[in-house]
Design a protein around this motif. Sequence first.
Motif, mmCIF file in Angstrom:
data_model
loop_
_atom_site.group_PDB
_atom_site.id
_atom_site.type_symbol
_atom_site.label_atom_id
_atom_site.label_comp_id
_atom_site.label_asym_id
_atom_site.label_seq_id
_atom_site.Cartn_x
_atom_site.Cartn_y
_atom_site.Cartn_z
ATOM 1 N N MET A 73 0.830 -1.195 0.000
ATOM 2 C CA MET A 73 0.000 0.000 0.000
ATOM 3 C C MET A 73 0.867 1.249 0.000
ATOM 4 O O MET A 73 2.006 1.239 0.439
ATOM 5 C CB MET A 73 -0.895 0.004 1.238
ATOM 6 C CG MET A 73 -1.993 -1.044 1.206
ATOM 7 S SD MET A 73 -3.154 -0.779 2.548
ATOM 8 C CE MET A 73 -4.252 -2.144 2.256
ATOM 9 N N SER A 115 1.647 2.994 4.849
ATOM 10 C CA SER A 115 1.701 1.848 5.755
ATOM 11 C C SER A 115 0.728 1.990 6.913
ATOM 12 O O SER A 115 0.387 1.005 7.573
ATOM 13 C CB SER A 115 3.131 1.677 6.288
ATOM 14 O OG SER A 115 3.529 2.848 6.982
ATOM 15 N N PRO A 164 -7.909 0.174 5.614
ATOM 16 C CA PRO A 164 -8.940 0.069 4.575
ATOM 17 C C PRO A 164 -10.337 0.278 5.136
ATOM 18 O O PRO A 164 -10.637 -0.124 6.256
ATOM 19 C CB PRO A 164 -8.774 -1.367 4.060
ATOM 20 C CG PRO A 164 -7.386 -1.752 4.448
ATOM 21 C CD PRO A 164 -7.102 -1.042 5.728
ATOM 22 N N VAL A 167 -7.185 -0.420 -6.103
ATOM 23 C CA VAL A 167 -6.157 -1.469 -6.121
ATOM 24 C C VAL A 167 -5.541 -1.463 -7.510
ATOM 25 O O VAL A 167 -6.259 -1.578 -8.516
ATOM 26 C CB VAL A 167 -6.745 -2.855 -5.807
ATOM 27 C CG1 VAL A 167 -5.684 -3.944 -6.007
ATOM 28 C CG2 VAL A 167 -7.279 -2.901 -4.384
ATOM 29 N N ASN A 218 2.304 4.671 -6.485
ATOM 30 C CA ASN A 218 2.229 4.937 -5.040
ATOM 31 C C ASN A 218 0.974 5.693 -4.618
ATOM 32 O O ASN A 218 0.707 5.826 -3.430
ATOM 33 C CB ASN A 218 3.485 5.683 -4.562
ATOM 34 C CG ASN A 218 3.747 6.947 -5.353
ATOM 35 O OD1 ASN A 218 2.915 7.384 -6.144
ATOM 36 N ND2 ASN A 218 4.920 7.533 -5.140
ATOM 37 N N ASP A 239 -4.174 2.623 -3.264
ATOM 38 C CA ASP A 239 -4.284 2.159 -1.881
ATOM 39 C C ASP A 239 -3.590 0.822 -1.681
ATOM 40 O O ASP A 239 -3.176 0.487 -0.564
ATOM 41 C CB ASP A 239 -5.765 2.043 -1.500
ATOM 42 C CG ASP A 239 -6.457 3.393 -1.554
ATOM 43 O OD1 ASP A 239 -6.109 4.261 -0.735
ATOM 44 O OD2 ASP A 239 -7.326 3.588 -2.422
ATOM 45 N N GLU A 240 -3.451 0.054 -2.750
ATOM 46 C CA GLU A 240 -2.695 -1.198 -2.710
ATOM 47 C C GLU A 240 -2.211 -1.508 -4.114
ATOM 48 O O GLU A 240 -2.892 -1.225 -5.096
ATOM 49 C CB GLU A 240 -3.554 -2.355 -2.186
ATOM 50 C CG GLU A 240 -2.765 -3.653 -2.044
ATOM 51 C CD GLU A 240 -3.604 -4.807 -1.516
ATOM 52 O OE1 GLU A 240 -3.048 -5.672 -0.822
ATOM 53 O OE2 GLU A 240 -4.821 -4.842 -1.811
ATOM 54 N N ILE A 260 -0.849 -4.790 -6.301
ATOM 55 C CA ILE A 260 -0.695 -6.235 -6.276
ATOM 56 C C ILE A 260 -0.111 -6.711 -7.605
ATOM 57 O O ILE A 260 -0.129 -5.998 -8.605
ATOM 58 C CB ILE A 260 -2.021 -6.959 -5.988
ATOM 59 C CG1 ILE A 260 -3.088 -6.598 -7.039
ATOM 60 C CG2 ILE A 260 -2.510 -6.626 -4.587
ATOM 61 C CD1 ILE A 260 -4.399 -7.350 -6.873
ATOM 62 N N ARG A 306 -7.002 -9.720 -2.299
ATOM 63 C CA ARG A 306 -7.628 -10.166 -1.055
ATOM 64 C C ARG A 306 -8.821 -9.256 -0.773
ATOM 65 O O ARG A 306 -8.681 -8.171 -0.200
ATOM 66 C CB ARG A 306 -6.617 -10.115 0.093
ATOM 67 C CG ARG A 306 -5.380 -10.978 -0.136
ATOM 68 C CD ARG A 306 -5.695 -12.462 -0.027
ATOM 69 N NE ARG A 306 -4.501 -13.289 -0.213
ATOM 70 C CZ ARG A 306 -4.413 -14.564 0.129
ATOM 71 N NH1 ARG A 306 -5.453 -15.172 0.671
ATOM 72 N NH2 ARG A 306 -3.308 -15.254 -0.088
ATOM 73 N N LYS A 309 -9.883 -7.374 2.604
ATOM 74 C CA LYS A 309 -9.273 -6.112 3.024
ATOM 75 C C LYS A 309 -10.208 -4.934 2.798
ATOM 76 O O LYS A 309 -10.051 -3.879 3.411
ATOM 77 C CB LYS A 309 -7.971 -5.868 2.252
ATOM 78 C CG LYS A 309 -6.818 -6.787 2.601
ATOM 79 C CD LYS A 309 -5.573 -6.364 1.841
ATOM 80 C CE LYS A 309 -4.361 -7.194 2.221
ATOM 81 N NZ LYS A 309 -3.151 -6.746 1.505
ATOM 82 N N TRP A 310 -11.140 -5.130 1.893
ATOM 83 C CA TRP A 310 -12.011 -4.025 1.491
ATOM 84 C C TRP A 310 -13.461 -4.271 1.885
ATOM 85 O O TRP A 310 -14.382 -3.696 1.311
ATOM 86 C CB TRP A 310 -11.876 -3.804 -0.017
ATOM 87 C CG TRP A 310 -10.447 -3.868 -0.440
ATOM 88 C CD1 TRP A 310 -9.815 -4.906 -1.078
ATOM 89 C CD2 TRP A 310 -9.432 -2.888 -0.201
ATOM 90 N NE1 TRP A 310 -8.488 -4.625 -1.255
ATOM 91 C CE2 TRP A 310 -8.211 -3.392 -0.724
ATOM 92 C CE3 TRP A 310 -9.429 -1.636 0.405
ATOM 93 C CZ2 TRP A 310 -7.025 -2.681 -0.655
ATOM 94 C CZ3 TRP A 310 -8.233 -0.933 0.473
ATOM 95 C CH2 TRP A 310 -7.066 -1.449 -0.046
#
Length: 391
Positions: A1, A4, A8, A191, A204, A207-208, A210, A217, A220-221
């Motif tokens: 993310m 850090s 979420p 994402v 950057n 929010d994540e 991958i 995943r 997480k949301w």
Amino acid sequence: MADSNFVPRATSHVILDLDGTLLNTDAITNEVLKVFIMRYGKKWDSRKAHRIVGRTPAEAAAIIVEDYELSCTLEEFISQITPMFFDQWCNIKPLPGSNRLIKHLTSHGIPMALASNSPKSNIEEKISFHEGWKEAFSVIVGGDEVNMGKPSPEIFVEAAKRLNVDPSTCLVVEDSLPGVTAGKEAGMLVVAVPSIPKQGGLYNSADEVINSLLDLRLEKWGLPPFDDWVEDTLPIEPCYIGGPVVKGFGRGSKILGIPTANLPAENFSSVLSEHTSGVYFGWAGLSSRGIFKMVMSIGWNPYFDNAEKTVEPWLLHDFGEDFYGEELRLAIVGYIRPEANFPTLESLIARIHEDGRIAERALDLPIYAGYKDSPYLKIACNEVAFTDRPV
């Protein structure tokens, strides 16, 4: 993310990009442009492909005409190349995890929208070749239905409006920087699944970030989690590949302490384009020796900084001798993890051995064990007594 300390928040709706996120459009785009550019005496450079990722069709066309100094107008370029793309849409394959994600969200009643810079008619035509996709999306927004395409947030705001929800309740999944920018400016969680290799650091603002949809995943949301992971592994549709071993017990074997069978990447271009980078596992049939468990990487190997994507299977058996030049066939049946950077060679070796232990255990499970009897693997071997071979 990106942050850090980010916590979420729950979402209730999912908005997906299409090209490069759900569909492997890049492979088709490269092939079409390679042929088209050649008509003008030019050579397509796939390393410049990132310049058109996430752009509207008109923007992408303008970039190509300028970059390659083509002797045609923008209008001529679009009129000539559009039919070439139309002819290839039926050949665009889903990216790994696309069907899984769509089926999962549909089965749990999660409303979904498609939001793409492509014209809506093009979007509908592309998804018509994939069973269940058209019915899965309650909303489809094309770039021709808004005043400005991504990176403007307008297309995502419009998708939320048609879903009749607040933008803050939406999770966006995007592969491009313009798409990530648009999602964040629309007030949504984003994402990123970068379609350009080794460019994750540029995302950057997401929010994540991958590696692929296989690594998404949803819990997480605040969305229903996938329930198809088995003993730290994810079953995938089996893939069969093979070829002569270029180096056995070569550099990789000596460093890792596991027999490494290096395969020439040029023989597996279709497999490399269809599979996301990461660590997989399955069965290996080695001529004259039998069938063995194996774990393998597909990707660039960040530690060794490979210049091109490679296939590196590691056979989970101590042969004690080289097997250079032998015919090796692989049945890839499951996925373990994304490709990752490691601070030291020692940490890389430790993780690869852990991957091997995961594969060893998983391949004893009924869901995977049956694939060792594949005729494809046995064809690679001289008629040996497989039951006498350790697996």
